[in-house]
Design an enzyme around this catalytic site. Structure first.
Site, PDB file in Angstrom:
ATOM      1  N   HIS A   1      -3.467   0.224  -3.618  1.00  0.00           N
ATOM      2  CA  HIS A   1      -4.260   1.331  -3.076  1.00  0.00           C
ATOM      3  C   HIS A   1      -5.368   1.766  -4.026  1.00  0.00           C
ATOM      4  O   HIS A   1      -5.131   1.990  -5.206  1.00  0.00           O
ATOM      5  CB  HIS A   1      -3.319   2.514  -2.799  1.00  0.00           C
TER       6      HIS A   1
ATOM      7  N   LYS B   1      -9.284   5.534   9.828  1.00  0.00           N
ATOM      8  CA  LYS B   1      -8.264   6.568   9.780  1.00  0.00           C
ATOM      9  C   LYS B   1      -7.828   6.958  11.191  1.00  0.00           C
ATOM     10  O   LYS B   1      -8.645   7.068  12.115  1.00  0.00           O
ATOM     11  CB  LYS B   1      -8.793   7.804   9.055  1.00  0.00           C
TER      12      LYS B   1
END
Length: 474
Positions: free
Chosen positions: A305, A174
């Protein structure tokens, strides 16, 4: 006459994470850390005894709304041919047409649609991937759950090493913090730790503006990233298209979009190198397949996803080699585990999705509703002629002692929508209840009462819609 749907059950589960996780949306103050995944399950049983399992999910808010919508439209399935998936999907869409064809409405339908596809593959005795027409028996996989921002960089590096040792083929971390220099430091440390040969991705979770995304993208060109994910707001298709044209690193996005037209816009604008549709968010396998066909026509890569339990099948059935995201958060909900080896996730050889709910999952179940004509049992959608001790949330009860109906009249029992006149200790979702419980009614001053949707005047220790009220009157 073919097989028919005999019963439908919806469940709402809150699956806790081992520890809270934070991405850039938390770092920028837009969200709180994620502590659980809320899951809407759909179990469909037919007259022939076949069973289909599907699910949708939300992070943070939304699953109660999904559950409520599914409960409203689910009875449409009863008595129908479960193989007519397209027809049933269309009817379910029209049943909720006034609330639109995206968002919560279609995400609720996703659980139904996945269950119908699971059931159809089981009827054929095939894994879902083979029913759809698979190109491969395994798919590339990368891990995300080890790369969140709450973890110190040394922990991120150790989790990456562990993932690779377990057979996972790539790593995503991230980014998107307010200070992009910190993102660059973390990214450089991970790339050095992994070496140049390990596929590496980054995900900004929509937290950059266009200039910041462009600067970051240019700064990391030499790192050889597989993609930069969600650099901009999910609905900024034009901005993603500009980035895709300006950068050598591919752009990936699409996971937050909940309608086919929104995803098609990304395709039409050439805004992505990797399209990231999400089956539960886009409304199920049926709409996902429409998007996938258009993505393939445009020669795009697809990297669906989350929900690897579903996407492993769809990625195997996509003509171009795909990536499937490894996040283990939903694994405790199911009995089975996916096999990973040599950087790839194997498609289960069991019929359908190859999943069944774990016996331990009941500990996380917050709500459940059932439809179907069961003598002496419970149905939230079927019609009971005369059922002693039964339950129906929508069915018609003739004269039922101690039963429950959400629309009928009940003597001495419980009703979610019926009128109680004056029933001490009873329940009504719309009527007035003395000393009891109401899911929609208004409580004047009820100590220890409950309302799921009504207004509380002065309630001591009562609750509404799952929210605990403590100190208003004592």
């Amino acid at each position: 006459m073919g097989d028919r749907v005999a019963a439908v059950r919806f469940g709402h589960y809150a699956v806790p994470l081992a520890r809270p996780v934070s991405d850039a949306k938390v770092a920028t103050g837009r969200q709180r850390p994620l502590v659980q995944i809320d899951v809407l399950t759909c179990e469909i049983t037919t007259d022939d005894g076949l069973e289909g399992l599907g699910f949708s999910y939300t992070t943070r808010a939304g699953c109660r709304a999904q559950f409520a919508h599914a409960k409203e439209v689910g009875e449409i399935l009863l008595g129908r041919d479960p193989s007519d998936i397209a027809r049933l999907y269309d009817e379910l869409l029209w049943a909720g047409a006034s609330v639109g064809r995206s968002g919560v409405a279609t995400q609720a339908l996703a659980a139904v649609d996945v269950a119908l596809w699971d059931l159809k593959a089981k009827r054929a005795g095939l894994p879902l991937a083979k029913l759809l027409g698979s190109y491969r028996d395994s798919v590339r996989t990368y891990n995300t759950s080890g790369g969140y921002l709450q973890a110190p960089i040394e922990e991120v590096k150790e989790r990456a090493r562990q993932s690779l040792s377990e057979g996972i083929g790539g790593i995503k971390i991230k980014v998107g913090q307010p200070d992009t220099r910190e993102d660059l430091r973390r990214l450089a440390a991970v790339r050095e730790h992994l070496g140049d040969d390990v596929p590496l991705m980054v995900d900004a979770n929509q937290q950059w503006d266009r200039p910041t995304a462009l600067r970051f993208g240019r700064a990391v060109e030499e790192l050889g990233l597989v993609w930069i994910e969600e650099p901009l707001d999910a609905y900024d298709a034009e901005g993603h298209a500009q980035l895709a044209a300006a950068l050598g690193t591919p752009i990936a996005t699409g996971e937050m979009l909940s309608s086919v037209p929104d995803l098609v816009r990304l395709i039409d604008l050439r805004a992505v190198g990797f399209l990231q549709p999400d089956v539960p968010r886009v409304g199920g396998i049926t709409p996902y397949l429409k998007v996938a066909a258009l993505a393939d026509h445009a020669h795009l890569q697809v990297a669906p996803h989350f929900v690897m339990e579903i996407h492993v099948h769809l990625a195997a059935a996509y003509p171009r080699e795909s990536w499937v995201e490894h996040i283990e958060w939903l694994s405790p909900l199911f009995e089975e585990r996916l096999e990973i080896e040599g950087g790839r996730m194997r498609v289960p050889d069991r019929p359908g999705l190859g999943l069944s709910l774990a016996d331990t999952a009941v500990a996380w179940r917050l709500d459940q509703v059932e439809f179907g004509g069961v003598a002496g049992g419970r149905s939230d959608g079927g019609e009971f002629g005369g059922v002693a001790g039964g339950r129906s949330d929508r069915g018609a009860f003739g004269g039922v002692a101690g039963g429950r109906s959400d629309r009928g009249e009940v003597a001495g029992g419980r009703s979610d929508r019926g009128a109680f006149g004056g029933v001490p200790g009873g329940r009504s979702d719309r009527g007035e209840v003395a000393g009891g419980r109401s899911d929609r009614g208004a409580f004047g001053g009820v100590p220890g009462g409950r309302s799921d949707g009504g207004g509380f005047g002065r309630v001591a220790g009562g609750w509404s819609g799952g929210v605990e009220f403590r100190a208003d009157a004592g």
